[in-house]
Design an enzyme around this catalytic site. Structure first.
Site, mmCIF file in Angstrom:
data_model
loop_
_atom_site.group_PDB
_atom_site.id
_atom_site.type_symbol
_atom_site.label_atom_id
_atom_site.label_comp_id
_atom_site.label_asym_id
_atom_site.label_seq_id
_atom_site.Cartn_x
_atom_site.Cartn_y
_atom_site.Cartn_z
ATOM 1 N N PRO A 12 0.823 -1.209 0.000
ATOM 2 C CA PRO A 12 0.000 0.000 0.000
ATOM 3 C C PRO A 12 0.858 1.260 0.000
ATOM 4 O O PRO A 12 2.097 1.186 -0.016
ATOM 5 C CB PRO A 12 -0.773 -0.109 1.310
ATOM 6 C CG PRO A 12 0.176 -0.815 2.219
ATOM 7 C CD PRO A 12 0.913 -1.794 1.357
ATOM 8 N N GLY A 16 7.050 2.057 2.093
ATOM 9 C CA GLY A 16 8.500 2.113 1.857
ATOM 10 C C GLY A 16 8.948 1.486 0.548
ATOM 11 O O GLY A 16 10.102 1.077 0.427
ATOM 12 N N GLU A 85 6.368 3.319 -9.571
ATOM 13 C CA GLU A 85 4.924 3.499 -9.767
ATOM 14 C C GLU A 85 4.378 2.817 -11.019
ATOM 15 O O GLU A 85 3.696 3.442 -11.841
ATOM 16 C CB GLU A 85 4.585 4.995 -9.797
ATOM 17 C CG GLU A 85 5.179 5.720 -8.594
ATOM 18 C CD GLU A 85 4.234 6.715 -7.963
ATOM 19 O OE1 GLU A 85 3.200 6.250 -7.436
ATOM 20 O OE2 GLU A 85 4.534 7.911 -7.981
ATOM 21 N N GLN A 87 1.950 0.955 -11.448
ATOM 22 C CA GLN A 87 0.481 0.895 -11.574
ATOM 23 C C GLN A 87 -0.070 1.979 -12.489
ATOM 24 O O GLN A 87 -1.171 1.854 -13.013
ATOM 25 C CB GLN A 87 -0.180 0.981 -10.185
ATOM 26 C CG GLN A 87 -0.302 2.376 -9.571
ATOM 27 C CD GLN A 87 0.973 2.854 -8.884
ATOM 28 O OE1 GLN A 87 1.974 2.155 -8.876
ATOM 29 N NE2 GLN A 87 0.942 4.041 -8.308
#
Ligand SMILES: [Zn+2]
Length: 206
Positions: A12, A16, A85, A87
């Site tokens: 989530p 980290g 990132e 996604q």
């Protein structure tokens, strides 16, 4: 052999991921590998050409809008490709990473596995399948303080956003926080509206 691998760091928000990515990149730099760092060019971010962890560490990165463009950015002598990132990239990202792996590159990536609705985010399911190693990190729950937050809570004006708010908000004053399964909330405003409408209808089954 170093190449032919795809390490995926997921979890989530605030777990980290980027910090772990930066740690692995630093090791590759110490090992004198040629590293290229890439991050998606998303309108919602005001960040410049670098990736940054919440603890303030950062590294220069090339911003790329479409995943196919990654193939233009990566040069034959690049040995390690770090992508933050994942996604946010379009569906071609799966093909692009597969191609880079087949060329003998080592790819290290990060990505949010679930969106604010707790549904798989973008191509993350496929990426988790083709990865040669997956690390799922957990965050500290911002509500109860436990160390097993696996979900990303979207808040609008401090309140949990309902499931009909758009996946990527541009310019909204929304914030996000990591929450455990127990503390995560997903209100369905539309559904609640329907219910209250039904309540006022003069139903009678007598
Ligand atoms: Zn909690």
């Amino acid at each position: 052999m170093e190449g032919y691998s795809f390490e995926l760091i997921t979890g989530p928000m605030s777990c980290g991921k980027t910090e772990e990515l930066l740690r692995r990149i630093r090791r590759c730099i110490i090992a004198k590998k040629k590293v290229k760092v890439i991050s998606p060019d998303v309108d919602t971010r005001t960040k410049g050409d670098y990736i940054e962890s919440r603890s303030g560490l950062w590294l220069d990165a090339i911003k790329v809008k479409h995943s196919m463009n990654i193939l233009n950015v990566v040069k034959p002598d690049d040995e390690v490709i770090a992508i933050d990132e994942l996604q946010f990239f379009d569906a071609n990202i799966v093909k692009v990473i597969t191609k880079l792996m087949n060329e003998g590159k080592k790819i290290i990536g990060t990505g949010l596995e679930l969106d604010f609705k707790a549904e798989p985010f973008g191509s993350m399911p496929e990426l988790m399948c083709i990865a040669t190693r997956v690390d799922k990190l957990q965050a500290v729950c911002m509500k109860c303080g436990c160390e097993h937050a696996t979900r990303t809570q979207r808040l609008i004006d401090g309140k949990p956003a309902d499931k009909n708010s758009p996946l990527i908000m541009i310019g909204g004053d929304e914030t996000y926080e990591a929450r455990c399964v127990k503390c995560y909330e997903l209100p369905d405003a539309q559904h609640d509206k329907m219910k209250s409408r039904l309540r006022v209808l003069p139903f009678s089954f007598k």
